[in-house]
Design an enzyme around this catalytic site. Sequence first.
Site, PDB file in Angstrom:
ATOM      1  N   ALA A 278       0.828  -1.206   0.000  1.00 47.41           N
ATOM      2  CA  ALA A 278       0.000   0.000   0.000  1.00 47.41           C
ATOM      3  C   ALA A 278       0.864   1.258   0.000  1.00 47.41           C
ATOM      4  CB  ALA A 278      -0.935   0.014   1.210  1.00 47.41           C
ATOM      5  N   GLU A 279       0.571   2.149  -0.937  1.00 47.82           N
ATOM      6  CA  GLU A 279       1.171   3.491  -0.952  1.00 47.82           C
ATOM      7  C   GLU A 279       0.033   4.456  -0.695  1.00 47.82           C
ATOM      8  OE1 GLU A 279       1.588   6.968  -1.597  1.00 47.82           O
ATOM      9  OE2 GLU A 279       1.732   6.582  -3.743  1.00 47.82           O
ATOM     10  N   MET A 280       0.142   5.221   0.411  1.00 50.43           N
ATOM     11  CA  MET A 280      -1.052   5.879   0.948  1.00 50.43           C
ATOM     12  C   MET A 280      -0.897   7.379   1.175  1.00 50.43           C
ATOM     13  SD  MET A 280      -2.131   2.797   3.554  1.00 50.43           S
ATOM     14  CE  MET A 280      -0.484   2.668   4.259  1.00 50.43           C
ATOM     15  N   GLY A 281      -0.164   8.034   0.306  1.00 49.51           N
ATOM     16  CA  GLY A 281      -0.180   9.490   0.350  1.00 49.51           C
ATOM     17  C   GLY A 281       0.954  10.109   1.129  1.00 49.51           C
TER      18      GLY A 281
END
Length: 518
Positions: A278-281
Amino acid sequence: MPVTYASLVNGTATYAAELEQGIAAARAGLGKDHPVRIGTEVCAEVEQWHEEWSPIDNTLLIGRFGWATAEQTQRALTAAAGAFPLWSKVDVAERIDILRRTADRLERDRFVLAGQIVLEAGKTPAEALAEADEAPVFLRLYCDEFERTKGYRTEMPADADNESNVSVMRPYGVWAVISPLNFPLALATGPSAAALVTGNTVIVKPSPAGQLAATMLRDALIAEGLPPNALTVLTGGAEVGAAITSSPLLGGVTFTGSYAVGSAIATSLAPHSKPVIAEMGGKNPTIVGASADLDAAAEGIVRSAFGYSGQKCSACSRVFVHESVYAALKAKLVERTEALTVGDPSTEAVSTGPVINAAAGKRFTAAIDEIVGAGGVVLAGGTVITDAPYNRGTYVRPTVVEAPSHARAWRDELFLPIVAIKSVSTLEEAIAEANDSDYGLTAGVFTTDEAEIAEFLSTIESSVVYVNRRAGSTTGAWPGRQPISGWKHSGNTGRGTAGPHYLQQYLREQSRTVISAD
């Protein structure tokens, strides 16, 4: 040579004619119906059509996309699970050949793809061309890496002459790629390439604002020989994403988007021991020291804060400036920001286009009202452009603010062209302020003091850091050059996209001991 985000500092005037033709060709292909496809089957029954409109002009129909039902989602997952044993056993050289041919196809079509990205995402032609060029780089990079590592096969020591021990890496099965609106082609291509080259089959669930780009990727892969059920694009809303991630057939997920959604997916799959990438900002800071080149700093900040209207996870949104140069840097920032032109990037030579939709415009207005209401000051921008023809999209002016410490501009990822600046007295104070965030994606510093550079590099809490980068103080990572993993709430694996440790996440280790017959 591909156009990278860093090379945009030199402009793309060389490609002006090709980009104009690409936009025209892309425009001619808009407005079509895209029903749900599962393998070679085109689903005749569509319960719900979703009309996707261009952010640059809400009368320009990108296309009508059939949104998958629960039954169609389950059939797609079943088909992908059925295709997995065959695809995973395809010779690695053949898998790589398909992906490399796809990269060649995308490269040949780069200007039309860039035109599609301009119209679908609202990017300037230069930003769109960089994204179109990034997609084939992902494909080739992951093919090269899997070849280089020999598929992560490692011979291990044996206990006897007739014993063989080897460690191999095996794919998980069906891999979901949930891709975002801001890089609709590149961030569908990258994870899909990683999953496919390692032997997984793929379900792509694109953002409702990035459906055309995902279908273009699917069509390119299938045209170059990918078995149809090895990659399926399922268009739909949150309910389709939830159906995919809750399926027992799922092997793993790559998600790019908000922390709230990414962490929920990771939490839901943790009890089942299924991997989530997950890449979340981000809430990305830039520090400007007393010895900085202020022109370089101002340019780097403006490029990072306002490129693609601030709608990048790596966008600079916080700036901490040494008090001795604060007034001078602020003046340069305001001057550069006010010089930016906002407009329709498909027909005008502009610095930046619209925000993605009306909801983003409402968030922009709410954020400015909150800053001013809390006692902050708008130094540049801060308004929505409502004059015709810009009332057919959501166009806002790039904005520089001074805001009180409790304002959301310092804390929340706004995903908007708003950057907050403040004065600090020391580098230590700046770094402490920069690290005082739940996010840790990217960060930048401008200083000529070697001791300050060393201190920044050793103490900043971000996965990608830049020093004196005029081309973008916090933005511009490129596959194979700057892996992005995301620290803290920005990511969950610590292994960067397009880095040397990335592909292993799509595989699990199997130890094999074989005793030969006497």
